[in-house]
Design a protein around this motif. Structure first.
Motif, short mmCIF file in Angstrom:
data_model
loop_
_atom_site.label_atom_id
_atom_site.label_comp_id
_atom_site.label_asym_id
_atom_site.label_seq_id
_atom_site.Cartn_x
_atom_site.Cartn_y
_atom_site.Cartn_z
N ASP A 1 44.20 37.90 45.45
CA ASP A 1 44.31 38.01 46.89
C ASP A 1 45.60 38.90 46.78
O ASP A 1 46.89 37.85 45.98
CB ASP A 1 44.82 36.70 48.14
CG ASP A 1 44.80 37.29 49.65
OD1 ASP A 1 45.79 38.21 49.46
OD2 ASP A 1 44.81 36.33 49.82
N ALA A 2 45.70 39.92 46.71
CA ALA A 2 46.61 40.73 46.68
C ALA A 2 48.36 40.75 47.39
O ALA A 2 49.26 40.36 46.88
CB ALA A 2 46.69 42.36 46.84
N SER A 3 47.71 39.50 48.25
CA SER A 3 49.05 39.43 49.15
C SER A 3 49.70 38.76 48.99
O SER A 3 50.96 38.10 49.70
CB SER A 3 48.32 39.35 50.57
OG SER A 3 47.62 38.15 50.51
N ASP A 4 48.73 37.02 48.12
CA ASP A 4 49.77 36.30 47.40
C ASP A 4 49.44 35.49 45.67
O ASP A 4 47.79 35.01 45.73
CB ASP A 4 49.65 35.02 49.35
CG ASP A 4 50.51 33.80 48.22
OD1 ASP A 4 51.09 33.04 46.90
OD2 ASP A 4 50.79 32.59 49.06
N LEU A 5 49.55 35.41 45.49
CA LEU A 5 49.33 35.14 43.41
C LEU A 5 49.30 33.62 44.01
O LEU A 5 48.22 33.36 42.84
CB LEU A 5 50.43 36.03 42.71
CG LEU A 5 49.86 37.96 42.67
CD1 LEU A 5 50.56 38.01 41.21
CD2 LEU A 5 48.66 38.02 43.12
N SER A 6 49.53 33.38 44.36
CA SER A 6 49.67 31.17 44.13
C SER A 6 48.37 31.16 45.08
O SER A 6 47.93 29.89 44.25
CB SER A 6 50.88 30.95 44.84
OG SER A 6 50.58 31.12 46.03
N LEU A 7 47.61 31.97 45.75
CA LEU A 7 46.36 31.66 46.37
C LEU A 7 44.99 31.20 44.50
O LEU A 7 45.55 32.09 43.97
CB LEU A 7 45.50 32.54 46.57
CG LEU A 7 46.87 32.49 48.29
CD1 LEU A 7 46.23 33.87 49.31
CD2 LEU A 7 47.23 30.92 49.40
N PRO A 8 44.21 30.45 44.60
CA PRO A 8 43.48 30.51 44.02
C PRO A 8 42.68 31.81 44.02
O PRO A 8 42.58 32.50 44.80
CB PRO A 8 42.49 29.61 44.42
CG PRO A 8 42.79 28.80 45.88
CD PRO A 8 44.34 29.38 45.95
N PRO A 9 41.59 32.30 42.43
CA PRO A 9 40.90 33.48 42.69
C PRO A 9 40.16 33.62 44.03
O PRO A 9 39.46 32.67 44.30
CB PRO A 9 40.31 33.56 41.71
CG PRO A 9 41.19 32.90 41.04
CD PRO A 9 41.63 32.21 42.03
N VAL A 10 39.74 34.84 44.36
CA VAL A 10 38.81 34.66 46.04
C VAL A 10 37.27 34.40 44.79
O VAL A 10 36.65 34.15 45.25
CB VAL A 10 38.84 36.32 46.11
CG1 VAL A 10 37.59 36.84 46.97
CG2 VAL A 10 40.93 36.70 47.04
N ALA A 11 37.57 35.27 44.37
CA ALA A 11 36.17 35.24 42.48
C ALA A 11 36.41 35.51 41.69
O ALA A 11 37.79 36.04 41.09
CB ALA A 11 34.82 36.69 43.58
N THR A 12 35.46 34.56 40.72
CA THR A 12 35.76 34.93 38.96
C THR A 12 34.43 35.80 38.61
O THR A 12 33.20 35.11 38.87
CB THR A 12 36.16 33.99 38.35
OG1 THR A 12 37.13 33.10 39.35
CG2 THR A 12 35.94 33.88 37.00
N VAL A 13 34.16 36.68 38.11
CA VAL A 13 33.39 37.10 37.67
C VAL A 13 33.40 36.94 36.55
O VAL A 13 33.90 37.40 35.37
CB VAL A 13 32.71 38.17 38.03
CG1 VAL A 13 31.36 38.98 36.84
CG2 VAL A 13 33.04 39.17 39.55
N HIS A 14 31.63 35.94 35.41
CA HIS A 14 32.38 35.21 34.15
C HIS A 14 31.51 36.68 33.67
O HIS A 14 29.61 37.04 33.48
CB HIS A 14 31.58 34.43 33.71
CG HIS A 14 32.25 33.41 34.55
ND1 HIS A 14 33.22 32.44 34.16
CD2 HIS A 14 31.72 32.81 35.45
CE1 HIS A 14 33.67 31.85 34.46
NE2 HIS A 14 32.96 31.06 35.74
N LEU A 15 32.01 36.91 32.38
CA LEU A 15 31.44 38.27 31.59
C LEU A 15 30.94 37.81 30.65
O LEU A 15 31.11 36.63 30.13
CB LEU A 15 32.45 39.23 31.29
CG LEU A 15 32.97 39.79 32.58
CD1 LEU A 15 34.11 41.16 31.94
CD2 LEU A 15 32.57 40.50 32.73
N PRO A 16 29.99 38.89 29.69
CA PRO A 16 28.66 38.13 28.75
C PRO A 16 29.20 38.10 27.56
O PRO A 16 28.88 37.25 26.31
CB PRO A 16 27.40 39.22 28.94
CG PRO A 16 27.96 40.36 29.37
CD PRO A 16 28.98 40.06 29.59
N ARG A 17 30.55 38.41 27.57
CA ARG A 17 31.37 38.87 25.83
C ARG A 17 32.86 38.80 26.20
O ARG A 17 33.46 39.01 27.76
CB ARG A 17 30.83 40.12 25.28
CG ARG A 17 31.52 41.30 25.89
CD ARG A 17 31.24 42.30 25.07
NE ARG A 17 30.96 42.64 23.54
CZ ARG A 17 29.86 43.30 22.86
NH1 ARG A 17 29.45 44.19 23.54
NH2 ARG A 17 29.96 42.68 21.64
#
Length: 453
Positions: free
Chosen positions: A420-436
Motif C-alpha cells: 500500500d503506497a499510502s502507508d509502508l507500515s501496513l502489511p503487504p496487500v499481497a505476496t506472490v511467491h516466485l519459482p526461483r
C-alpha cells in the motif's frame, strides 16, 4: 581477480543460468483487480562461463510476472537475444554496431511495443511473452543510440529521449509520437562529451545533466569513462518543441554525478526544480570499483549517493543546490501521472552504508511535510526499485500500490510484494511467491494489458 571475486557475480547479483516459465504462482493476500498486466524488470545477466569486464557489459535478461483477475498467471525470464548475446562486438571497423546491445538496463512500453533498453544502442522489441523480436529504429529514422531513461509525458503521451555520445554530435533530443510512429530529432548545441545517463522533462522544458564524468580511453573496463575534476558539471534547460534546442541554456553546478533523477517541474515562480540522488568523486570511484570488481570498492553498487535538489532560476540565471536527505539512496520513483509536474511523494531504495552495515529498505518521502518512512526488508534481502501503480479511481497522489521484487539469500528465493503506497507500515496487500531467486535488477515497468492491446 577471479570471476568468483567479481561482486556482480555473487550474492544477490549472482546470474541465473537458464530461461524458465512457471504458471499458477502462489499468492498470499488478495491481488487488487486493477493489477491486470505485467511487471517486467531488466538487468545484466551474463551467460554461464562469461565474466564481463564491467557489470554494465553483462547481457540483458528480462523477468516478467503476469497478473490478471486476482491471479498470478506466470513468471518467466528471458535473455534479450541481441547479436551481443552471441558475442558480436559493439565496436567494428565501421564504427559502433547499434544492434550489438546488452539491452540490460530498462524495459518500457511505448506505442504498444515492449522495448528493452541500453543507452549505447538501439532499443530491442519484445513480445508480451518476452521473446525477442529485434532492434526497433522507428523504420530507419532513429540512427543513434537511445537513452535507457526515456520520459513519457502523462498529458501528451509523447516519448522524450536522447542520444549521448563522447563524439560529435554530443547530444541529440528525440520525441516520438504517442503511437510510436513519428520521430522528430534535434541536435542540442553547447553539450560536451560528459557522460549523460538520465534527464528530465517539465511541462515546458527538457532538462539535461552533465556530470563530472568524461571519456577516458585509458579506462579498460569496456566502459571508457572516468571521473574528471576538469569536467564541469552543468544543467541544460531547453524549451520543448521544434526549435527549442537553439534556445538551450547551460548552468554550471557543483561537481558531482546524478545517475538517476526522480522528477523535475516548474514551481509557482517559474523556476525549474530537479531532484535525484547524486555522488561526489569518492562515491563515484567506489561505485565504479564495484561495477568493475576493482579493490577499494563499496560493499554495494552505490556509494555516497545522497538526495539532492537543484533549483534553476531562469530569470536570475542562477542555480541553488541543496542536499535533501542523509540516507544512501538510489532508484528514485514517483507516481508517473505527476512526471514533469510538481509531485508530493517520492520513493527510493535505501542501501546499507559503505561497509555493508545495515539493511536495505524502501523509502517513502513526503515532500509536503518533510516526513520520511522506511520499510526495512531484513538481513539478506534486497528489494528492487519500487514501481508505483495507481489504485482504480484514485484521488490522492499516493493512492495506489508499490510493486517490488525481493531477493532473499536466506531462502534462495524471491517474492513480489504488493504494498500500500499510502502507508509502508501496513502489511503487504499481497505476496506472490516466485519459482526461483531473481537476481538484483536495475529498472522495470508495470505495463497494463490495455497498453499492449
Amino acid at each position: 581477480m577471479t570471476a568468483a571475486a567479481k561482486p556482480y557475480l555473487t550474492g544477490h547479483y549472482t546470474p541465473v543460468a537458464d530461461e524458465v516459465t512457471a504458471t499458477g504462482l502462489t499468492v498470499e493476500g488478495t491481488l487488487p483487480p486493477e493489477l491486470t498486466g505485467r511487471l517486467i524488470r531488466n538487468s545484466h545477466n551474463p551467460k554461464p562461463g562469461i565474466t564481463p569486464t564491467h557489470w554494465f557489459k553483462g547481457s540483458g535478461m528480462v523477468h516478467g510476472i503476469r497478473l490478471r483477475d486476482g491471479r498470478a498467471e506466470w513468471y518467466r525470464n528471458r535473455w534479450v537475444h541481441t547479436p551481443a548475446l552471441d558475442g558480436a562486438p559493439y565496436m567494428t571497423e565501421h564504427g559502433p554496431d547499434l544492434t550489438a546491445s546488452t539491452a540490460g538496463t530498462h524495459v518500457i512500453e511505448h506505442g504498444g511495443r515492449l522495448l528493452a533498453l541500453c543507452e549505447a544502442a538501439l532499443p530491442f522489441e519484445l513480445t508480451p511473452e518476452l521473446e525477442t523480436v529485434g532492434a526497433f529504429d522507428w523504420n530507419g529514422r532513429l540512427t543513434s543510440a537511445m537513452t535507457a531513461h526515456p520520459k513519457e509525458d502523462p498529458v501528451t503521451g509523447e516519448l522524450h529521449f536522447f542520444a549521448s555520445s563522447p563524439f560529435p554530435p554530443y547530444l541529440v533530443h528525440h520525441v516520438s509520437s504517442p503511437d510510436g510512429t513519428v520521430l522528430t530529432s534535434q541536435e542540442v548545441p553547447g553539450a560536451s562529451a560528459a557522460l549523460k545517463h538520465d534527464f528530465a522533462i517539465t511541462e515546458h522544458h527538457v532538462v539535461f545533466l552533465e556530470g563530472s564524468v568524461a571519456l577516458d580511453l585509458s579506462e579498460h573496463s569496456g566502459i571508457p569513462y572516468r571521473w574528471s575534476d576538469a569536467q564541469v558539471s552543468r544543467i541544460g534547460v531547453m524549451p520543448r518543441g521544434n526549435g527549442g534546442a537553439a534556445k538551450v541554456r547551460w548552468f554550471e553546478v557543483g561537481q558531482g554525478f546524478a545517475m538517476h533523477l526522480a522528477n523535475a517541474y516548474e514551481d509557482a515562480a517559474g523556476r525549474i526544480v530537479v531532484e535525484g540522488p547524486s555522488v561526489g568523486r569518492e562515491g563515484w570511484q567506489r561505485s565504479w570499483n564495484w561495477w568493475v570488481g576493482a579493490p577499494d570498492r563499496g560493499a554495494e553498487p552505490t556509494s555516497g549517493s545522497l538526495g539532492r535538489r537543484w533549483t534553476v532560476d531562469l530569470v536570475a540565471g542562477t542555480v541553488r543546490e541543496e542536499q535533501t536527505d542523509d540516507l544512501t539512496v538510489e532508484f528514485p520513483t514517483i507516481n508517473e501521472a505527476f512526471l514533469g509536474r510538481e509531485h508530493r511523494y517520492q520513493y527510493a531504495l535505501s542501501f546499507p552504508d559503505d561497509r555493508g552495515i545495515g539493511n536495505h529498505s524502501l523509502v517513502k518521502y513526503d515532500r509536503g511535510t518533510g516526513a520520511r518512512q522506511l520499510l526495512p526488508v531484513g538481513t539478506g534481502q534486497l528489494p528492487s526499485e519500487a514501481v508505483f501503480v495507481p489504485a482504480e479511481g484514485a484521488g490522492d497522489e499516493d493512492a495506489g500500490y508499490l510493486l517490488t521484487v525481493v531477493s532473499d539469500l536466506n531462502a534462495d528465493a524471491s517474492r513480489l510484494l504488493v504494498l500500500d503506497a499510502s502507508d509502508l507500515s501496513l502489511p503487504p496487500v499481497a505476496t506472490v511467491h516466485l519459482p526461483r531467486r531473481v537476481p538484483a535488477m536495475i529498472h522495470g515497468s508495470w505495463i497494463p494489458d490495455a497498453d499492449l492491446a
